[in-house]
Design a protein around this motif. Sequence first.
Motif, PDB file in Angstrom:
ATOM      1  N   LEU A 231       0.825  -1.203   0.000  1.00  0.00           N
ATOM      2  CA  LEU A 231       0.000   0.000   0.000  1.00  0.00           C
ATOM      3  C   LEU A 231       0.863   1.258   0.000  1.00  0.00           C
ATOM      4  N   LEU A 232       1.926   1.245   0.789  1.00  0.00           N
ATOM      5  CA  LEU A 232       2.816   2.411   0.844  1.00  0.00           C
ATOM      6  C   LEU A 232       3.577   2.585  -0.459  1.00  0.00           C
ATOM      7  N   GLN A 233       3.933   1.488  -1.103  1.00  0.00           N
ATOM      8  CA  GLN A 233       4.586   1.590  -2.402  1.00  0.00           C
ATOM      9  C   GLN A 233       3.656   2.216  -3.430  1.00  0.00           C
ATOM     10  N   ARG A 234       2.385   1.896  -3.349  1.00  0.00           N
ATOM     11  CA  ARG A 234       1.417   2.512  -4.258  1.00  0.00           C
ATOM     12  C   ARG A 234       1.227   3.995  -3.923  1.00  0.00           C
ATOM     13  N   THR A 235       1.366   4.348  -2.655  1.00  0.00           N
ATOM     14  CA  THR A 235       1.233   5.748  -2.244  1.00  0.00           C
ATOM     15  C   THR A 235       2.432   6.577  -2.675  1.00  0.00           C
ATOM     16  N   PHE A 236       3.635   6.026  -2.474  1.00  0.00           N
ATOM     17  CA  PHE A 236       4.852   6.807  -2.696  1.00  0.00           C
ATOM     18  C   PHE A 236       5.613   6.402  -3.960  1.00  0.00           C
ATOM     19  N   GLY A 237       5.060   5.487  -4.747  1.00  0.00           N
ATOM     20  CA  GLY A 237       5.721   5.085  -5.973  1.00  0.00           C
ATOM     21  C   GLY A 237       5.960   6.265  -6.898  1.00  0.00           C
ATOM     22  N   GLY A 238       7.173   6.348  -7.446  1.00  0.00           N
ATOM     23  CA  GLY A 238       7.532   7.459  -8.306  1.00  0.00           C
ATOM     24  C   GLY A 238       8.060   8.670  -7.562  1.00  0.00           C
ATOM     25  N   ARG A 239       8.055   8.628  -6.241  1.00  0.00           N
ATOM     26  CA  ARG A 239       8.569   9.726  -5.417  1.00  0.00           C
ATOM     27  C   ARG A 239       9.849   9.270  -4.721  1.00  0.00           C
ATOM     28  N   PRO A 240      10.581  10.184  -4.085  1.00  0.00           N
ATOM     29  CA  PRO A 240      11.827   9.790  -3.428  1.00  0.00           C
ATOM     30  C   PRO A 240      11.625   8.639  -2.442  1.00  0.00           C
ATOM     31  N   GLU A 241      12.506   7.680  -2.505  1.00  0.00           N
ATOM     32  CA  GLU A 241      12.366   6.446  -1.731  1.00  0.00           C
ATOM     33  C   GLU A 241      12.370   6.682  -0.233  1.00  0.00           C
ATOM     34  N   ILE A 242      12.993   7.766   0.226  1.00  0.00           N
ATOM     35  CA  ILE A 242      13.059   8.051   1.659  1.00  0.00           C
ATOM     36  C   ILE A 242      11.658   8.174   2.262  1.00  0.00           C
TER      37      ILE A 242
END
Length: 237
Positions: free
Chosen positions: A54-65
């Motif tokens: 779920l968090l990968q879908r939220t922050f995918g494409g943004r800085p990994e931090i």
Amino acid sequence: MDKARFRFPRQKDQKDLLPTPASFSPADAISRVAYHPDHSPEGTRRSMENQLLLLQRTFGGRPEILLWHALAISYLRRDTPHTRKAAELFFKIWDEQAEWMATNLNGRWLISALQTFADHGRNAEEIRCGSVGYVYGSLIKIYECEIASAYDRKPTTGPFRGGAVPGLFEFQPGDDILFNLNTLVAAQGEHAGPAGYALGSLMAQVKASQSVFERTDALATDRADAFFAFAGKRRSG
């Protein structure tokens, strides 16, 4: 009080999906882009594998931090064998990249970070700053939801004389309530290290938004003796 004793759900069987704090570089994680999966989890957020997806879908494409920061918080919301590791990662991110994090997190994740400082802070200043910031942000979320469901309500500049809470009356837009609140909240971040960055950024977002602070100032513009929410006493002339 029962809830207070069991705020962190006990989940002793969770896997460790966190990077190793000793070798984790927050600066490098800013330069890398988080992976965006093409599918949603099949189960619930109770499983950390599903939470990570779920968090990968939220922050995918943004800085990994941002992803690892959110995952560390997710572990710290649970009582797992990995609490110490998650806390170490969370604080390494904030100790090394506090200004970047405060600038790039939205209000939701700033409030989550402040709650984590409240629950796991390393000293009294961090705990106090996080606690005050979490309550400050959460109450804004509550009243914004309530306002959104009350379209027929009209603003008024007159004193509030009734209400559901006995003893809370005779205040009105332009009184010093909001200014005193902001002063107290801001003071908690003065010596709180990285937690202070999170709190200051949350307050800046509130100041720049269509919040109760801005709306109250607009209602009070016709009062020469008004206190503005962030600027204090209105200057004459």
